[in-house]
Write a protein that holds these residues in place. Structure first.
Motif, mmCIF file in Angstrom:
data_model
loop_
_atom_site.group_PDB
_atom_site.id
_atom_site.type_symbol
_atom_site.label_atom_id
_atom_site.label_comp_id
_atom_site.label_asym_id
_atom_site.label_seq_id
_atom_site.Cartn_x
_atom_site.Cartn_y
_atom_site.Cartn_z
ATOM 1 N N VAL A 193 77.868 44.752 26.409
ATOM 2 C CA VAL A 193 77.033 45.096 27.311
ATOM 3 C C VAL A 193 77.674 47.300 27.087
ATOM 4 O O VAL A 193 77.170 48.298 26.812
ATOM 5 C CB VAL A 193 77.996 45.426 28.866
ATOM 6 C CG1 VAL A 193 76.926 45.804 29.476
ATOM 7 C CG2 VAL A 193 77.061 44.105 28.713
ATOM 8 N N THR A 194 78.877 46.971 26.994
ATOM 9 C CA THR A 194 79.918 48.194 25.977
ATOM 10 C C THR A 194 79.485 49.018 25.262
ATOM 11 O O THR A 194 78.734 50.182 25.206
ATOM 12 C CB THR A 194 81.138 47.661 26.508
ATOM 13 O OG1 THR A 194 82.397 48.012 27.616
ATOM 14 C CG2 THR A 194 81.811 49.666 26.178
ATOM 15 N N LEU A 195 79.028 47.689 24.302
ATOM 16 C CA LEU A 195 78.882 48.762 23.198
ATOM 17 C C LEU A 195 76.853 48.837 23.687
ATOM 18 O O LEU A 195 76.743 50.314 22.392
ATOM 19 C CB LEU A 195 79.046 47.157 21.873
ATOM 20 C CG LEU A 195 78.483 47.964 20.143
ATOM 21 C CD1 LEU A 195 79.785 49.167 20.259
ATOM 22 C CD2 LEU A 195 78.067 47.428 18.763
ATOM 23 N N ALA A 196 76.128 48.350 24.158
ATOM 24 C CA ALA A 196 75.196 48.468 23.879
ATOM 25 C C ALA A 196 75.127 50.103 24.862
ATOM 26 O O ALA A 196 73.955 50.913 23.428
ATOM 27 C CB ALA A 196 74.376 47.944 24.917
ATOM 28 N N ASP A 197 75.705 50.367 25.677
ATOM 29 C CA ASP A 197 75.895 51.832 25.955
ATOM 30 C C ASP A 197 76.359 52.864 25.408
ATOM 31 O O ASP A 197 75.999 53.671 25.506
ATOM 32 C CB ASP A 197 76.656 51.544 27.403
ATOM 33 C CG ASP A 197 76.243 52.821 28.773
ATOM 34 O OD1 ASP A 197 75.321 53.476 27.754
ATOM 35 O OD2 ASP A 197 76.986 52.532 29.472
ATOM 36 N N VAL A 198 77.184 52.247 24.515
ATOM 37 C CA VAL A 198 77.588 53.726 23.226
ATOM 38 C C VAL A 198 76.655 53.575 22.015
ATOM 39 O O VAL A 198 76.361 54.766 21.740
ATOM 40 C CB VAL A 198 78.742 52.753 22.998
ATOM 41 C CG1 VAL A 198 79.398 53.663 21.649
ATOM 42 C CG2 VAL A 198 80.036 52.624 24.029
ATOM 43 N N TYR A 199 76.044 52.834 22.071
ATOM 44 C CA TYR A 199 74.706 52.792 20.817
ATOM 45 C C TYR A 199 74.113 53.939 21.492
ATOM 46 O O TYR A 199 73.003 54.880 21.227
ATOM 47 C CB TYR A 199 74.517 52.232 20.363
ATOM 48 C CG TYR A 199 75.415 50.621 19.021
ATOM 49 C CD1 TYR A 199 76.060 51.180 19.298
ATOM 50 C CD2 TYR A 199 74.630 50.101 17.918
ATOM 51 C CE1 TYR A 199 77.431 51.132 18.089
ATOM 52 C CE2 TYR A 199 75.342 49.055 17.814
ATOM 53 C CZ TYR A 199 76.487 49.573 17.052
ATOM 54 O OH TYR A 199 76.703 48.740 16.574
ATOM 55 N N GLU A 200 73.411 53.445 22.554
ATOM 56 C CA GLU A 200 72.297 54.030 23.558
ATOM 57 C C GLU A 200 72.955 55.566 23.627
ATOM 58 O O GLU A 200 71.797 56.300 23.084
ATOM 59 C CB GLU A 200 72.370 53.728 24.891
ATOM 60 C CG GLU A 200 71.220 53.678 25.369
ATOM 61 C CD GLU A 200 70.821 55.288 26.083
ATOM 62 O OE1 GLU A 200 69.482 55.965 25.791
ATOM 63 O OE2 GLU A 200 71.786 55.088 26.581
ATOM 64 N N ASP A 242 89.260 47.741 20.334
ATOM 65 C CA ASP A 242 89.721 46.511 21.194
ATOM 66 C C ASP A 242 90.207 46.553 23.041
ATOM 67 O O ASP A 242 89.342 45.586 23.600
ATOM 68 C CB ASP A 242 90.976 45.750 20.564
ATOM 69 C CG ASP A 242 90.941 45.558 19.544
ATOM 70 O OD1 ASP A 242 89.957 45.260 18.697
ATOM 71 O OD2 ASP A 242 92.300 45.118 18.838
ATOM 72 N N ILE A 243 90.483 47.328 23.032
ATOM 73 C CA ILE A 243 90.952 47.770 24.253
ATOM 74 C C ILE A 243 89.706 48.122 25.594
ATOM 75 O O ILE A 243 88.898 47.758 26.821
ATOM 76 C CB ILE A 243 91.370 48.903 24.912
ATOM 77 C CG1 ILE A 243 93.321 48.646 23.497
ATOM 78 C CG2 ILE A 243 92.341 49.215 26.358
ATOM 79 C CD1 ILE A 243 93.884 49.434 23.755
ATOM 80 N N LEU A 244 88.539 49.038 24.728
ATOM 81 C CA LEU A 244 87.800 49.726 25.602
ATOM 82 C C LEU A 244 86.631 49.274 25.615
ATOM 83 O O LEU A 244 85.318 49.207 26.648
ATOM 84 C CB LEU A 244 87.235 51.292 24.610
ATOM 85 C CG LEU A 244 88.470 52.306 25.006
ATOM 86 C CD1 LEU A 244 87.999 53.353 23.445
ATOM 87 C CD2 LEU A 244 88.518 53.178 25.751
ATOM 88 N N LEU A 245 86.222 48.062 24.881
ATOM 89 C CA LEU A 245 85.125 47.398 24.381
ATOM 90 C C LEU A 245 85.035 46.388 26.258
ATOM 91 O O LEU A 245 84.417 45.646 26.838
ATOM 92 C CB LEU A 245 85.622 46.613 23.743
ATOM 93 C CG LEU A 245 84.759 46.306 22.778
ATOM 94 C CD1 LEU A 245 84.886 45.628 21.606
ATOM 95 C CD2 LEU A 245 82.952 46.953 22.445
ATOM 96 N N TYR A 246 86.214 46.166 26.447
ATOM 97 C CA TYR A 246 86.348 45.142 27.649
ATOM 98 C C TYR A 246 86.716 46.214 28.790
ATOM 99 O O TYR A 246 87.023 45.499 30.210
ATOM 100 C CB TYR A 246 87.655 44.589 27.338
ATOM 101 C CG TYR A 246 87.170 43.330 26.149
ATOM 102 C CD1 TYR A 246 86.028 42.085 26.583
ATOM 103 C CD2 TYR A 246 87.691 43.581 25.507
ATOM 104 C CE1 TYR A 246 86.062 41.791 25.246
ATOM 105 C CE2 TYR A 246 87.528 43.161 24.193
ATOM 106 C CZ TYR A 246 86.236 41.993 24.085
ATOM 107 O OH TYR A 246 85.997 41.659 23.304
ATOM 108 N N GLN A 247 86.479 47.176 28.803
ATOM 109 C CA GLN A 247 86.609 48.327 30.619
ATOM 110 C C GLN A 247 87.852 47.885 30.685
ATOM 111 O O GLN A 247 88.200 47.836 32.148
ATOM 112 C CB GLN A 247 85.535 47.670 31.148
ATOM 113 C CG GLN A 247 83.806 48.224 30.773
ATOM 114 C CD GLN A 247 83.876 49.640 30.370
ATOM 115 O OE1 GLN A 247 84.448 50.484 31.051
ATOM 116 N NE2 GLN A 247 82.830 49.786 29.081
#
Ligand code: AQP
Length: 338
Positions: A324-331, A141-146
């Motif tokens: 945006v965060t999730l795409a970066d994490v997946y990459e 919850d926290i990390l997704l929103y930077q």
């Protein structure tokens, strides 16, 4: 030139409340009133934690209704959907997805040490994995929103520490840059409000005893009855002594926060008067504080299309950041793009 209202320069704050009942006076004093105070100066993400509610069994119809009602309660209490991002957790699927990635990096032993798990599972017959691993959902919850800052009470500090450590584990394995380490935010004004029937325990919205909490949408008669029957001691002198008179101390704390008078001032005002006088005056104060919120809530609930429209807009704003965060994490994790 930048102003404190410039989203690009404002720090991001994230917080939420679980849909396990209606918001209580404790949630209002301990959380929502601070969220309101922060909405001018921070880029705020406030969410309705419906996925967290599933850590204990929920009736599907009641859960769905409560989610809508909760959203109306947030808005009625003064959270501004234009100024902030107010959304329902399950409307942003990235929460569940990032949770899985983080779960695969969380040591079981770490979760085993969580005191909240020990407390929450103590009286549960069949403990499910969700209750065990919900601190990982909280980290997602926290990390997704930077988020830069997360308002936390004493009971949540361990969870924020896990979240911070998970960023370290992720960075070590995949390289830094996708996730931001959040800092705890300790609100200037904050009080822990205790149960009206068992003043040694926190006032909780999921309590089975309705007399133990004041819901922010309770009718005046109900509020007055609950305060007048709040558990106190058999003494008659009004003084602040949380150890020996926890019930009275709790009433004085509520009175002090809502009246903005200090506890010593109140003790002086009630010198030579009975607990009953204090309870009567406090009941009036709570009723006059909550009535405008309840009326706004009742009005909003008559306009559910409008609420749905706000919810959709909130989900879109939240998704824009989370995706945006999730795409970066997946990459970084090595998942093949679609
Ligand atoms: N009694 C309280 N006094 C002060 N602050 C409180 N908060 C909750 N109860 C009190 C604060 O409200 C925020 C949202 O909390 P939550 O709803 O996600 O979960 P919680 O802390 O577990 O609250 P409840 O009402 O006790 O829920 P249930 O019954 O489901 O466990 C948090 O910032 C919390 O500190």
């Amino acid at each position: 030139m930048t102003s404190s209202n410039d989203t690009a320069t404002r720090k991001t704050i994230l917080s939420g409340s679980t849909t396990t009942g209606n918001l209580t006076l404790g949630n209002y004093i301990g959380a929502v009133s601070n969220w309101k105070a922060m909405q001018q100066d921070y880029d705020c993400f406030y969410f309705i934690a419906d996925l967290h509610a599933l850590t204990v069994a929920q009736d599907p119809v009641a859960l769905r209704e409560r989610c809508m009602s909760f959203y109306a309660q947030y808005i009625a209490l003064g959270l501004d959907p234009e100024e902030n991002t107010i959304f329902v957790q399950s409307h942003v699927h990235e929460h569940a997805e990032l949770t899985w990635i983080l779960t695969c990096m969380t040591p079981m032993g770490y979760l085993n040490r969580m005191t909240q798990f020990k407390d929450k599972s103590a009286n549960v017959k069949n403990v499910h994995a969700g209750l065990f691993s919900y601190p990982v959902l909280m980290a997602a919850d926290i990390l997704l929103y930077q988020a830069d800052l997360v308002p936390v009470g004493q009971d949540q500090k361990q969870h924020l520490e896990l979240c911070r450590d998970l960023v370290g584990y992720f960075d070590n394995r995949y390289g830094a840059g996708a996730l931001k380490v959040p800092e705890p935010y300790i609100p200037e004004v904050g009080a822990k409000i205790m149960s009206l029937t068992d003043p040694e325990s926190k006032m909780s919205k999921s309590s089975e005893n309705e007399k133990s909490y004041i819901s922010i949408i309770d009718q005046p008669k109900k509020i007055t009855k609950k305060i007048k029957s709040a558990v106190t001691d058999s003494d008659t002198v009004v003084n602040y002594d949380p150890e020996n008179k926890p019930g009275l101390a709790n009433l004085l704390t509520i009175y002090s926060v809502l009246s903005e008078k200090s506890v010593p001032t109140l003790v002086e005002e009630y010198e030579g008067r009975m607990y009953g006088h204090l309870k009567g005056d406090l009941a009036e104060l709570v009723v006059s504080t909550l009535t405008p919120y309840r009326e706004k809530y009742e009005d909003l609930m008559k306009h559910q299309d409008y609420l749905r429209q706000l919810m959709r807009a909130g989900a879109e704003k939240a998704t824009a950041r989370a995706s945006v965060t999730l795409a970066d994490v997946y990459e970084k994790t090595g998942l093949l793009p679609r």
